[in-house]
Design an enzyme around this catalytic site. Structure first.
Site, short mmCIF file in Angstrom:
data_model
loop_
_atom_site.label_atom_id
_atom_site.label_comp_id
_atom_site.label_asym_id
_atom_site.label_seq_id
_atom_site.Cartn_x
_atom_site.Cartn_y
_atom_site.Cartn_z
N GLU A 1 2.14 -20.80 11.04
CA GLU A 1 0.82 -20.55 10.46
C GLU A 1 -0.02 -21.82 10.38
O GLU A 1 -0.36 -22.30 9.29
CB GLU A 1 0.95 -19.92 9.08
CG GLU A 1 1.50 -18.52 9.12
CD GLU A 1 1.33 -17.77 7.79
OE1 GLU A 1 1.08 -18.43 6.76
OE2 GLU A 1 1.46 -16.55 7.80
N GLU B 1 5.37 -11.37 10.61
CA GLU B 1 5.62 -11.42 9.17
C GLU B 1 4.81 -10.33 8.49
O GLU B 1 3.65 -10.09 8.88
CB GLU B 1 5.14 -12.75 8.55
CG GLU B 1 6.03 -13.93 8.75
CD GLU B 1 5.48 -15.14 7.98
OE1 GLU B 1 4.85 -14.96 6.92
OE2 GLU B 1 5.67 -16.26 8.47
C1 GAL Z 1 3.30 -16.84 5.10
C2 GAL Z 1 4.25 -17.94 5.52
C3 GAL Z 1 5.68 -17.67 5.07
C4 GAL Z 1 5.69 -17.19 3.65
C5 GAL Z 1 4.81 -15.98 3.53
C6 GAL Z 1 4.78 -15.35 2.17
O1 GAL Z 1 2.01 -17.33 4.98
O2 GAL Z 1 4.25 -18.11 6.92
O3 GAL Z 1 6.43 -18.85 5.22
O4 GAL Z 1 5.25 -18.21 2.81
O5 GAL Z 1 3.49 -16.34 3.84
O6 GAL Z 1 3.89 -14.28 2.09
#
Ligand code: GAL
Length: 707
Positions: free
Chosen positions: A159, A315
């Site tokens: 990210e 994610e």
């Molecule tokens: C994303 C990040 C992850 C985790 C996640 C939690 O932004 O890539 O490492 O922190 O959020 O929602």
């Protein structure tokens, strides 16, 4: 292997299934937990995990001293279990020893404060020391694991820009100057571009140019815009540092970096050009019952970034996040419908942050596939069921979303309409305007793709679409206008929103004012922008309807021969044209000079769609969504119910629901958060689904998603 437009080949991700799994942080657990993890992963249908994203300090505890043992062991266990590996280059955050040895690589904020170690991403994207070390670490990992049989793809950094997307440090200032020199050649060029005669800002030496820190008053808008462009490019260069190493060491392995949906600070069109596959992290806010509408636009962008190729949801959250002020969990069933929404919109993966819920640290309250109660946790039960169901959707893998409508996504206009304090109004900005327009089109029944402002010139032709909408194209150059004109003349319908065609790429107002290079095509001229005071609402008449105009209007004059579809009905502008349509070639070009309420946008876009010969729903519903992915022979139409009330879709043809395994009739009723995926023979025209009029309107809650 497919080819990118410039002849560069695209490497496929090495996995033979829809990917299912999540971020995995085995280094937060003892090794006896790992075997349990693998057993439960297999039970849940997990076939890919992402690691070791934040593990640089565990892999190189001291400069030049590596500890690969634990990673070797877990990769072996995963591989033996048949779980593919999205292998991170571990460069998402620096180890403390690197930062302490080189304090100058820390990022600075706009007030000139150096940011401290103790969170993550404590680096300046321009730092040569950081770049050198990133290249070194990437090479070490690539050389060690590049031949690993479990390797599916490379996950570069994590990210980009999540915490630090802009840096105001002295190194960034030096880099900014080099970037400006390349863009403008000499100081005269820069002075001319920035319009420095205003407020006496002429530069006589490159060294006098700083990052745009706080100044006594509003900062030069073109400087601010260039700083946005520069900052996005600085991160892109950092991305390229890793790509270069990986291409050299493992030329056949796909590379990606995970995006953050529609993220203001980085021009993802340019990032996507460099990678093999687009991956995205999506966190719709469970507190907002309409957050899936915003998600649909984000996913439309993700599939469009590489010309419609499938992307991967890398994610998402199994239930609550832990970074909002209030982290509401997802209602039972929501994990399923939200995950399958991403698949509907072209994702060939459903992945979560993270596999096992943390026991300590900043994210211990963030939900995971395996919650604190282990196998007994609700998130595990729901994600296990989802993992099993996903196998039924294997036929959709590789297929593409078919959409007849596209929305112009342009980072320059986004930055230009939000970086500066010196605008007619702060109430009209690119992102909320784009989201509002998308929402109307989505609720009228159309999935929406994204297109780049340059159209064909930028490698993304408008030609596959019937309707292209440009909600707020503040910055516009002649070639972009020419591409839009060509689209219209060949039969397309173009809809241009307020405050478009205002300035060129250096933010100089076009001669004669807005809409500048679109003036002839639209047949209108804006005499003055006319923002509306807070607390007031004006109106316009549109056929038999009166539409609210909450924050923005324009004094508009139209050429003879231009059709006036709507006129202002109150205030100083009463009687003047507000919404116009002009035919050109075999198409037509609309201009919507006002910001409209959600209901007003639905009225106008229903008219636009039907005038263009496209269907539009009578029964507007935020809750019911239908999206079709197609391969050469089959249409897979995803029906999604985003609310707890049942909803009924009417199908153009009956088909087989891949999830239930049963034949549908000509209607399908979905219960709370229900989903069906109906397979039918590929139709010439993408199927359009209407609803029986049971759906109730859902009100949006204030949300980050809508900001
Ligand atoms: C994303 C990040 C992850 C985790 C996640 C939690 O932004 O890539 O490492 O922190 O959020 O929602």
């Amino acid at each position: 292997m497919a080819q990118l437009p410039d002849g560069e080949r695209i490497r496929e991700v090495r996995i033979d299934a829809l990917a299912y799994g999540g971020d995995y942080n085995p280094d937060q657990w003892s090794e006896d937990v790992w075997r349990e993890d693998i057993r439960l992963m297999l039970d849940a249908g997990v076939n890919m995990v992402s690691l070791p994203i934040f593990s640089w300090p565990q892999l190189e505890p001291e400069p030049g001293v590596y500890d690969w043992g634990w990673l070797d062991r877990i990769l072996e266990l995963l591989h033996e279990a048949g779980i593919r590996i999205d292998l991170a280059t571990a460069t998402a955050t620096p180890p403390s020893w690197l930062l302490r040895a080189h304090p100058e690589m820390a990022p600075w904020d706009a007030d000139g404060h150096r940011l401290e170690f103790g969170s993550r991403q404590t680096y300046c994207p321009s730092s040569p020391i950081w770049r050198e070390n990133v290249a070194r670490m990437t090479r070490a990992i690539a050389e060690r694991y590049g031949d690993h049989p479990g390797l599916a793809m490379w996950h570069i950094s994590n990210e980009y820009g999540d915490h630090v997307s802009r840096c105001w440090c002295p190194e960034s200032a030096r880099h900014f100057r080099r970037w400006l020199q390349e863009r403008y050649g000499d100081l005269d060029g820069l002075n001319e571009a920035w319009g420095v005669n205003v407020w006496g800002q002429r530069y006589t030496s490159w060294d006098h140019i700083e990052t745009p820190k706080k100044a006594p008053g509003p900062v030069n808008p073109t400087k601010l815009l260039d700083f946005e462009r520069f900052s996005s490019d600085a991160m892109l260069e950092l991305f390229q540092v890793e790509i270069d190493v990986l291409r050299e060491v493992t030329p056949d392995i796909a590379v990606t970096t995970n995006f953050m949906s529609m993220f203001r600070d980085l021009d993802y069109w340019r990032f996507a050009e460099r990678e093999d596959v687009v991956t995205d992290d999506a966190y719709p806010d469970p507190m907002d019952p309409t957050s899936h509408v915003g998600a649909a636009l984000n996913y439309g962008l993700m599939r469009s970034l590489k010309g419609g190729r499938p992307w991967l949801l890398l994610e998402s959250s199994a239930s609550a996040t832990s970074w909002r002020d209030i982290n509401v969990p997802k209602a039972p069933g929501k994990i399923r419908v939200e995950s399958l929404q991403a698949v509907a919109h072209g994702s060939d993966a459903v992945m979560f942050f993270q596999w096992r819920q943390a026991k300590y640290g900043q994210e211990k309250f963030h939900s995971s596939m395996l919650g604190h109660r282990g196998e007994r946790s609700r998130s595990f039960r729901e994600t296990r069921a989802l993992g099993r169901e996903l196998r039924l959707l294997e036929p959709v893998r590789g297929s593409r979303v078919r959409s007849r409508v596209a929305l112009v996504v342009d980072w320059d206009s986004w930055w230009g309409s939000s970086a500066s304090e010196s605008l007619p109004s702060q109430r009209l900005q690119w992102a909320p305007q784009a989201r509002a327009w998308h929402r109307a089109l989505a609720t009228l029944g159309h999935p929406v793709d994204a297109v780049r402002a340059g159209g064909a010139a930028a490698g993304t032709p408008f030609d596959g679409y019937d309707v292209v909408v440009a909600p707020n194209l503040y910055i516009l150059e002649q070639p972009q206008a020419d591409a839009l004109r060509a689209f219209v003349e060949r039969g397309g319908t173009l809809v241009v929103g307020p405050f478009s065609g205002v300035v060129d790429a250096t933010e100089k107002v076009h001669d004669g004012g807005a809409p500048g290079p679109l003036r002839d095509l639209l047949g209108v001229e804006v005499d003055e922008q006319w923002p509306i005071a807070d607390g007031r609402t004006e109106s316009l008449s549109y056929g038999d309807d009166v539409l609210e105009v909450p924050s923005w209007s324009e004094w508009l004059e139209a050429d003879g021969g231009v059709e006036i579809r709507g006129s202002y009905a109150s205030g100083e502008l009463a009687g003047l044209p507000a919404i116009t349509r002009r035919t050109a070639g075999s198409g037509s070009a609309w201009y919507v000079s006002a910001m409209l309420s959600p209901e007003g946008l639905v009225t106008v876009f229903r008219d636009v769609l039907r005038t263009a010969g496209l269907p539009a729903r009578d029964e507007v519903s935020v809750q019911a969504e239908a999206v079709t992915r197609s391969d050469d022979t089959t249409d897979y139409t995803f029906l999604l119910n985003h609310a707890a009330d049942p909803v009924t879709f009417r199908l153009p043809v009956a088909g087989l629901d891949l999830l239930s395994g049963s034949e549908t009739g000509d209607t399908v009723t979905l219960d709370a958060y229900g989903v069906a995926v109906v397979a039918t023979p590929r139709a010439a025209q993408v199927p359009f689904l209407t609803l029986t009029p049971t759906a109730r309107p859902i009100q949006a809650a204030p949300s980050k998603e809508l900001a």
